[in-house]
Design a protein around this motif. Sequence first.
Motif, PDB file in Angstrom:
ATOM      1  N   GLY A   1       4.678   8.698   5.648  1.00 55.35           N
ATOM      2  CA  GLY A   1       4.088   7.431   6.084  1.00 55.35           C
ATOM      3  C   GLY A   1       3.517   7.480   7.483  1.00 55.35           C
ATOM      4  N   ASP A   2       2.309   6.977   7.598  1.00 53.80           N
ATOM      5  CA  ASP A   2       1.583   6.951   8.864  1.00 53.80           C
ATOM      6  C   ASP A   2       2.376   6.217   9.955  1.00 53.80           C
ATOM      7  N   PHE A   3       3.135   5.193   9.549  1.00 53.95           N
ATOM      8  CA  PHE A   3       3.895   4.423  10.541  1.00 53.95           C
ATOM      9  C   PHE A   3       4.925   5.289  11.274  1.00 53.95           C
ATOM     10  N   ALA A   4       5.318   6.425  10.650  1.00 50.72           N
ATOM     11  CA  ALA A   4       6.295   7.298  11.301  1.00 50.72           C
ATOM     12  C   ALA A   4       5.668   7.992  12.507  1.00 50.72           C
ATOM     13  N   LYS A   5       4.362   8.117  12.476  1.00 46.88           N
ATOM     14  CA  LYS A   5       3.664   8.792  13.562  1.00 46.88           C
ATOM     15  C   LYS A   5       3.069   7.780  14.539  1.00 46.88           C
ATOM     16  N   THR A   6       2.423   6.778  13.985  1.00 47.04           N
ATOM     17  CA  THR A   6       1.805   5.740  14.818  1.00 47.04           C
ATOM     18  C   THR A   6       2.523   4.425  14.516  1.00 47.04           C
TER      19      THR A   6
ATOM     20  N   GLU B   1       4.468  13.814   5.721  1.00 44.26           N
ATOM     21  CA  GLU B   1       3.142  13.553   5.146  1.00 44.26           C
ATOM     22  C   GLU B   1       2.702  12.139   5.500  1.00 44.26           C
ATOM     23  N   GLN B   2       1.424  12.003   5.732  1.00 43.91           N
ATOM     24  CA  GLN B   2       0.877  10.698   6.142  1.00 43.91           C
ATOM     25  C   GLN B   2       0.952   9.663   5.015  1.00 43.91           C
ATOM     26  N   GLY B   3       0.619  10.058   3.794  1.00 39.18           N
ATOM     27  CA  GLY B   3       0.819   9.177   2.628  1.00 39.18           C
ATOM     28  C   GLY B   3      -0.237   8.121   2.365  1.00 39.18           C
ATOM     29  N   TYR B   4      -0.787   7.543   3.412  1.00 36.26           N
ATOM     30  CA  TYR B   4      -1.779   6.469   3.244  1.00 36.26           C
ATOM     31  C   TYR B   4      -2.573   6.290   4.534  1.00 36.26           C
ATOM     32  N   VAL B   5      -3.731   5.652   4.380  1.00 31.05           N
ATOM     33  CA  VAL B   5      -4.481   5.185   5.550  1.00 31.05           C
ATOM     34  C   VAL B   5      -4.146   3.702   5.625  1.00 31.05           C
ATOM     35  N   ARG B   6      -3.615   3.275   6.757  1.00 33.52           N
ATOM     36  CA  ARG B   6      -2.877   2.010   6.782  1.00 33.52           C
ATOM     37  C   ARG B   6      -3.614   0.772   6.274  1.00 33.52           C
ATOM     38  N   ASN B   7      -4.908   0.705   6.434  1.00 28.84           N
ATOM     39  CA  ASN B   7      -5.575  -0.515   5.969  1.00 28.84           C
ATOM     40  C   ASN B   7      -6.598  -0.225   4.869  1.00 28.84           C
ATOM     41  N   ARG B   8      -6.387   0.869   4.167  1.00 27.87           N
ATOM     42  CA  ARG B   8      -7.370   1.240   3.148  1.00 27.87           C
ATOM     43  C   ARG B   8      -6.751   1.263   1.753  1.00 27.87           C
ATOM     44  N   LYS B   9      -7.626   1.383   0.780  1.00 28.89           N
ATOM     45  CA  LYS B   9      -7.194   1.527  -0.621  1.00 28.89           C
ATOM     46  C   LYS B   9      -6.407   2.842  -0.766  1.00 28.89           C
ATOM     47  N   PRO B  10      -5.665   3.018  -1.877  1.00 24.38           N
ATOM     48  CA  PRO B  10      -4.894   4.252  -2.058  1.00 24.38           C
ATOM     49  C   PRO B  10      -5.766   5.504  -1.916  1.00 24.38           C
ATOM     50  N   ASP B  11      -5.209   6.500  -1.254  1.00 20.43           N
ATOM     51  CA  ASP B  11      -5.920   7.760  -1.067  1.00 20.43           C
ATOM     52  C   ASP B  11      -5.198   8.801  -1.919  1.00 20.43           C
ATOM     53  N   SER B  12      -5.832   9.201  -3.029  1.00 16.03           N
ATOM     54  CA  SER B  12      -5.122  10.029  -4.009  1.00 16.03           C
ATOM     55  C   SER B  12      -4.706  11.380  -3.422  1.00 16.03           C
ATOM     56  N   ASN B  13      -5.515  11.889  -2.519  1.00 12.17           N
ATOM     57  CA  ASN B  13      -5.180  13.167  -1.919  1.00 12.17           C
ATOM     58  C   ASN B  13      -3.908  13.061  -1.069  1.00 12.17           C
ATOM     59  N   LEU B  14      -3.869  12.027  -0.235  1.00  8.56           N
ATOM     60  CA  LEU B  14      -2.685  11.836   0.619  1.00  8.56           C
ATOM     61  C   LEU B  14      -1.445  11.581  -0.237  1.00  8.56           C
TER      62      LEU B  14
END
Length: 797
Positions: free
Chosen positions: A339-344, A379-392
């Motif tokens: 999760g991105d929140f773990a980094k930012t 792993e980042q898992g998602y872009v926080r304000n975007r639709k699901p990112d299948s690669n992430l």
Amino acid sequence: MKLKYENIINKMTLEEKALMMSGKNTWETKDYPEYEIPSMTMSDGPHGIRRQAGAGDHLGLNASIPATCFPTAAAVANSWDEQLGEQIGEALADEAITMGVNVILGPGLNIKRSPLCGRNFEYFSEDPYLSGKMAAAYIRGIQSKGIASCPKHFAANSQELRRMANDSIVDERTFREIYTTGFEIAVKEGKAKAIMSAYNEINGVYANENSHLLQEILKDEWGFDGCVISDWGGSNDHALGVKNGSHLEMPGTGKSGMKDIVDAVKAGTLKEETLDQRLDELLTLIFDTHKTQSGINNKFDVEKHHELARKAAEESIVLLKNDNNILPLKKGKKIAVIGDFAKTPRYQGAGSSLVNPAKAPECIIDEISKAELDIVAYEQGYVRNRKPDSNLIKRAVEAAKKADVVIIFAGLDEISESEGLDRKSMDMPQGQKALIDEITTVTQNVVVVLSAGSPIEMPWSAYVSAIVHGYLGGQAGASAMVNVLTGKVSPSGKLNETYPYYYKDTPAYNYYPSKERNSEYREALYVGYRYYSTVGKKIRFPFGYGLSYTTFEYSNFSVNEDGIIFAVKNTGNMRATEIAQLYIGKKSDTVFRPVRELKGFKRVTLNPGEQQFVSIPFDDKAFRFYDVRTNSWEIETGTYDIMIGKNADEMVLHDELWIEGTVDSGCYKWEEFEPYFEGKIRNIDDDMFQKLYGRNIPDGSWSGKIDMNDAVCQLYYGKGIFGRLFCHTLKGLLKISEWQGKPNLNLLFNYNMPIRGYAKMTGGFVTMEMARALTDMANGHRIKGTARLIKAAIKRN
Ligand code: BGC
């Protein structure tokens, strides 16, 4: 009445006196060296000082001096710890003093009427008692250092959409019991020296000029002798405001505010002695809060305050689920951090409360690597304000497969909640939801750690093992979270608000946010748990809920007319804190009320096996209801249910108590107010609401004619092409900022502001007469409006 500063006031001209009642600029009051009157500096905010050294704005746009970013009010309220509130208040004041600030604009204690209000992260609770107690604690702490606290926004200000162009239509009993009781506690127990009036109208009168609110309730009933400061741009008729109990119009309006007052005094609509009285109170605040300013430019203890911020965050973390004791994390287990929140981190909210943190905000990735844990992947898992990112998501799922326990850091992103906007749903961003769904298909050993200032729907809750909510934990939130995850600290926070399953379950669902001018509080007293527990509605997590790494047992309940005593025992094997809650209810055929209401609470910290006796005395709020017959607080004679709960849905001790009241019965007939007796308040029709309201419901619909007090976002109703174009442009730009994921506060402010706001927010550049001309133009009177505008502009100079 004798004035304290009569000697100064007598020397001042009418114009000089009037000029003092508006700000000098965004943050300061007018100074008069010739009378030795210094200017007084105000600064946000509620969870850290936002003192702008350079260009001032009230939206957190320009950088401010670094200050400790404590967890926001919504987090700290989960601690139910008044002592902690006082300590934070003291630290805020220490920092404020080093920056030359006299008045801290906070705490904010509006009631969380709906989970969607964009500013809920800045407010304490859905419950007025908890809100008031926490606010009073902050205020005591701040004012113990000699400066002033300015609790806000007084009152019934629970919606951000068109926040300056909203009329809160609320019946008197609800107003008193729900929307002003917290402020009453803040004023009477916190002894606030100032208070900020809200943007909205209350029953047709702007808060800042509402004599019922400011004179009858605040001054006459509560004995407030401090200053009323308008919210920024919230003053409407300034002279009327001063007449009815307001002191200071903020920010500065050039000479326009002064002229309003001088004209009113000359016309006899404002007595000069009233002006003198208000000025005397303002001077008292100014001089009193200057006594401590010797510390300016001293440094505050950055490390000590960071420690306090961590303690506050630790106490505020709520453990919502912990199947098979997956937490605390066990040594030797392989852990994947996703999760991105773990980094930012998302550690505070946007708007006027935005703090420039004194220490770089901690992040989970750094803090968790200091713990003795086997972290196998991030792993980042998602872009926080975007639709699901299948690669992430794919990468995250692969990482999850390698681990024994997966911790997903998720929550609301920056654009989801902010001052100036209300959320559109209780959904979590799609990308994060999809991530949780995918990961739970490969493992259920999932811990979800949330960062958000308000409730979200959690359709995935059954498929994860643990949920921990850190709210917006401030600059030291990450180490606090790691301490809880690893078991260094047992979680003790309990929710300040209910988590319904779905947004459509909420009591104000059909009334919030208001569609037109009126914001009708038809659900009345049934806010939050008051509604759910009365109708027995199933919810995800109740108000007051929170788990621990240990267990507690309650016993030995005794009740008498002064209060209650009971015992709490720690039956687990770890030192921990429990928050015991006192609820009181009464069955009655003549006074409808929620089945139970919070009337007291106590935090108890116990070693394993330790038992303590706890007493909670009844206070003046325990049995009272607001009686619209006598227009005062009364107590209904009869038998009351006295309950101790672990949360609003789980009563562990119960007894009854006969109370000899001040009235034998209330004034509501069951057959006339059945929905209110039964709590079935989601579809209150006009007749029923009118009966409760006791007067005609004002027509809140837009007729098509734009008024000075209509919000800019309503200009599309007007006939003027430019107004409509302006409105659509703002809308378009807002959509872009939404996509970018960052709230554009300037746009939001303009979008929700009435046309009058241009006269109140431009430091005198636009006068009230010019705003009237703009209104003419918005109504399609281009020639008349332009002529009026030119005339007004010439007159201004
Ligand atoms: C907010 C207040 C704040 C003020 C000054 C207003 O927009 O509503 O809470 O104190 O700005 O920044």
